[in-house]
Write a protein that holds these residues in place. Structure first.
Motif, short mmCIF file in Angstrom:
data_model
loop_
_atom_site.label_atom_id
_atom_site.label_comp_id
_atom_site.label_asym_id
_atom_site.label_seq_id
_atom_site.Cartn_x
_atom_site.Cartn_y
_atom_site.Cartn_z
N GLY A 33 0.83 -1.17 0.09
CA GLY A 33 -0.18 0.09 0.03
C GLY A 33 0.93 1.16 0.06
O GLY A 33 0.46 2.25 -0.48
N SER A 34 2.01 1.02 0.59
CA SER A 34 2.76 2.31 0.60
C SER A 34 4.22 1.87 0.97
O SER A 34 4.40 0.70 1.74
N HIS A 67 3.54 5.34 6.42
CA HIS A 67 2.11 4.82 6.00
C HIS A 67 2.00 3.51 5.84
O HIS A 67 0.78 2.95 5.46
N GLU A 114 1.43 -0.74 6.53
CA GLU A 114 0.75 -1.41 7.50
C GLU A 114 0.94 -2.72 7.69
O GLU A 114 0.41 -3.44 8.72
N SER A 118 -1.43 5.65 10.57
CA SER A 118 -2.15 4.83 11.21
C SER A 118 -1.39 4.03 12.24
O SER A 118 -1.97 3.61 13.39
N TYR A 119 -0.20 3.95 12.28
CA TYR A 119 0.51 3.24 13.26
C TYR A 119 1.49 3.97 14.23
O TYR A 119 2.46 3.48 14.93
#
Lengths: 307, 535
Positions: B35-36, B41, B43, B120-121
């Protein structure tokens, strides 16, 4: 013909807008959100993410931001592929999906038409039964199963073709995906062509041509093929749409850089940007193909032209 | 179409160049599209495999996934366990030649916690002083973050509280530096393949979304002399059967997952290539213990838990040997010396356990004539379904009628987080090797305004004594004493039947005999720099 085509293009705009609106609100109404996963995020992290993607704004604000972006060619950010915008992902994946779909289309229609003709001309003989057998397999076996089967046979056991993967410039890497993608469509085209050709071969004008002493090949070429193609042509639009938009499984199984594979994963991840972006794109492709088929049909059938 | 043509041509040229140089190439079946590749970013573990090859933090992992100095040459910890001081290695640089300095680390941590980054983390690094307050917007002056650069070669990190697992947490990608000069110049575009630079053993060179990423060895990495693989392809095939076929055909060297039904075939035909090993993660069922729920009754929870025949799940139902779990903290977790929690009933004969479970249910008022109807939710997956069906059958003699309900991941976890379930399937893979990372799942919720935030404690288990033990452990500097407190907390929650542990995850790699240096470890982290390949 030009004004007809222009009218069709203009009428597609409100259809597209309605589809975007319906998709947008249906997607937002679905339970679960883009940040619902195996881990519950702390509230402040969730708030930061929602603000980052404008999800903290009202639904209507989000809608107008989205439509405003689309009108300028910007499909917004992707939440699951964060290093790319949706427009970038579509720009990278679309040419590959189109190329793969078009190649599969050419293979499917050529083989399908030829097989249908052979089958019709040899009705109830072994070539007919052979074609029917292959058509049945093409229609019944799901493509993920067929993909695994051919990977095992042609890739693992016999080593003739690469099992999967994308290597720029390598034609062998495309052969299995094209076979898998084209097989069901070739089967449908063959079935249509067979039925249509049998019907045409039984008409009075074909019998008259034969009675006048024309050879079997000339009868086919001059009198049978063109009318027999009409139902096939009607099906070419849906066939091409299916091939251009239906490469999801093939792209997933063979790790190919098309856009099809993003659609389902994005829908499951509630990646609104990708789902809407691919929907709009597919819709555009389908509208365009239908327009092309209508024009082609008018060319083949004089009744349509003069209507 | 012109773009495609250019890609095809460029790819062909690059392939010719590579084959001409006869590079040692590792082809890794990475299992998913990243995703990144931005550490702030990312995950997932498939992103970690790529990021950990091209960026290195102050600490990194050895072949056993133990924390070792990375960009830091050494570090010291203050007596109170609050201040960590790292000294950077000499001559370290980004792959564009720019020196890596302590400013890159300070910048990276500030960016991680910046609400605008929306990482998010980020919460994994909350032990750092003021990190949470900055992420929540309470503090807007980033200079107040507990990460400082006294000079170009020193990074000083101050924590909120002593955190014994902090060194391990620094091996997580959220603690990796990002190139300050590139991010300031390009913003989020710094991860575009044509812009990206790293400081790790490899440099990212090519990314074909949906298909693969390719990296090459970084000649300027401080340990480049000991890096044997020249080039890595991270293959994004998500279909495990297709990836497995590719491995058998010799197109991939390592797979990070394989179809469970092929395990026996591998054992029979390619002995030694399947690496099925204990992995730091727990598969469990949560029971909604909210007031008024039949599962608030500990007798019902006990009956449901002791009547699960865990010994058949790994070998017979999943067929890949997942390990029966009776406790909450996975075996092999760091900082957790001592015997694994095993309840007395685990050694009882299964039939006797079922009899006792029936009696417990009868005490609670349920029987075959007056059954307890429960809904069991799981996210759509064949393995989850098999387990759900098996457990429903195990619970039937108790007078428990189960209605199975499956949903896609987002819907499933939305329901769990909202408390809209009775029994739900869940799983937890440890972010870093420490017992607190799993025990925190059972901590009471925190009140925020009119609502309680239960976080990952989906079952709403709440025991103030358990919470107090976790708080006590968090303040304990002596690792041995801390482990004893955490063991006590684990036993307390398990004796309360806070949830139903079912099995410990196992990692499922397949490794070609041509690869050496692949060391099985509970974190399932295998950095490419430790691998070698014989052609």
């Amino acid at each position: 013909m030009l004004s007809y085509a222009l009218r069709r293009v203009l009428s597609a705009i409100p259809i597209a807008l309605i589809a975007i609106t319906v998709c947008f609100f249906i997607l937002r109404a679905a339970p679960g959100g883009p940040f619902d996963g195996e881990r519950a995020l702390p509230p402040q992290i969730l708030a930061n993410l929602r603000a980052h993607y404008n999800l903290d704004k009202s639904l209507f604000e989000q809608y107008f931001i989205y439509v405003g972006g689309v009108l300028q060619g910007d499909f917004g950010p992707s939440m699951s592929y964060q290093d790319f915008t949706v427009s970038e992902l579509l720009a990278i994946g679309l040419p590959f999906s189109l190329m793969l779909g078009l190649m599969a289309f050419i293979v499917a229609t050529s083989i399908g038409i030829l097989a249908g003709m052979i089958s019709a001309v040899n009705q109830n003989k072994w070539p007919d039964f052979s074609v029917i057998f292959v058509v049945m397999i093409g229609l019944i076996v799901p493509n993920f199963l067929m993909a695994n089967l051919l990977q095992l046979l042609l890739g693992v056991y016999w080593g003739w073709l690469p099992v999967r993967g994308f290597v720029p410039g390598s034609i062998p890497h495309l052969i299995l995906p094209i076979i898998i993608l084209s097989l069901p469509q070739a089967a449908r085209v063959a079935r249509l062509m067979r039925g249509s050709m049998i019907e045409v071969l039984g008409t009075n004008y074909v019998r008259t041509a034969r009675a006048k002493g024309l050879g079997a090949r000339l009868v086919l070429a001059r009198h049978a093929i063109k009318p027999a193609l009409l139902p096939v042509v009607s099906y070419l639009g849906p066939a091409l749409s299916a091939l251009l938009t239906g490469s999801l499984v093939v792209e997933q199984v063979f790790a190919l850089p098309g856009i099809g594979k993003y659609f389902i994963s994005a829908a499951l991840a509630r990646d609104y940007g990708i789902v809407l972006g691919t929907t709009v794109l597919y819709m555009g492709v389908i509208l365009l193909l239908n327009l092309i088929v209508d024009i082609l049909y008018a060319y083949l059938d004089p009744k349509v032209r003069y209507r | 179409m012109q773009t495609l043509g250019a890609v095809l041509l460029a790819g062909s040229v690059s392939m010719l160049a590579v084959s001409a140089a006869q590079a040692v190439t590792l082809r890794l079946g990475n299992g998913g599209e990243p995703g990144s590749i931005d550490p702030h970013h990312a995950e997932g573990d498939w992103e970690n495999r790529i990021i950990g090859d091209y960026i290195e933090g102050l600490m990194t992992e050895d072949a056993n996934a133990e924390a070792i100095p990375g960009q830091a040459e050494s570090y010291t910890v203050s007596d109170d366990g609050l201040v960590y001081t790292f000294t950077l290695r000499d001559g370290i640089q980004w792959s564009d030649g720019t020196p890596v300095t302590s400013a890159d680390f300070v910048f990276a941590f500030q960016r991680l916690f910046d609400p605008a980054t929306a990482s998010s983390y980020a919460y994994l690094q909350y032990p750092i002083k003021n990190a949470e307050a900055i992420a929540s917007g309470e503090i807007t002056d980033f200079a107040e973050l507990g990460v400082k650069a006294p000079d170009e070669k020193t990074v000083e990190i101050t924590l909120e509280n002593p955190t014994p697992y902090f060194i391990q947490a620094l091996t997580h990608y959220t603690a990796f530096p990002v190139p300050k000069h590139k991010v300031e110049e390009l913003g989020e575009n710094w991860t575009k393949i044509e812009n990206v630079v790293g400081n790790g053993p490899y440099m990212l060179k090519e990314w074909v979304p949906g298909s693969y990423l390719r990296s090459e060895k970084n000649p300027d990495y401080y340990d480049a002399a000991n890096v044997a693989i020249d080039e890595v392809y991270y293959d994004n095939t998500e279909d495990t059967t297709a990836a497995f076929n590719a491995y058998i055909a010799g197109e991939l060297d390592i797979l990070t997952a394989f179809p469970p039904d092929q395990y026996q075939w591998l054992q029979d035909n390619r002995p030694g290539e399947a690496h099925v090993e204990p992995f730091l993660g727990i598969y469990y069922y949560v029971m909604n213990q909210s007031e008024g729920s039949p599962l608030a009754d500990v007798r019902v929870r006990e009956a449901l838990s002791i009547s699960v025949n865990r010994e058949v799940i790994g070998p017979d139902i999943l067929t890949t040997g997942e390990i029966a779990a009776y406790g909450w903290v996975p075996p092999g977790t760091a900082n957790y010396d001592g015997d694994a929690y095993t309840p007395d009933w685990a050694s009882e004969e299964y039939g006797a356990r079922v009899e006792r479970a029936i009696a417990l249910m009868a005490e609670a008022g349920y029987s075959a004539e007056n059954p307890l109807n429960l809904q069991l939710r799981y996210n759509t997956n064949e393995a989850h379904q098999r387990i759900a069906v098996a457990l429903s059958a195990m619970w039937e003699p108790l007078g428990v009628k189960i209605e199975l309900f499956n949903a896609e991941v987002a819907v499933h976890y939305d329901a769990l987080q909202a408390g809209d379930f009775q029994i739900g399937r869940a799983g937890w893979l440890l972010d870093y090797s420490d017992a607190a990372n799993t025990l925190d799942l059972l901590k009471s919720g925190t009140t925020q305004g009119d609502t309680i935030n239960w976080g990952n404690n989906y079952g709403r288990y709440s025991n103030p004594e358990f919470d107090a033990l976790l708080a006590e452990a968090a303040a304990e500097l002596d690792l041995g004493a801390r482990a004893a407190i955490l063991h006590e907390a684990e036993a307390m929650a398990m004796d309360d039947f806070a949830a139903i542990p079912i099995y410990w995850y196992v990692s499922k790699n397949i490794v070609s005999p041509s690869i050496e240096g692949f060391v099985d470890n509970p974190s399932d982290i295998h950095r490419t720099r430790w691998l070698t390949k014989s052609e």
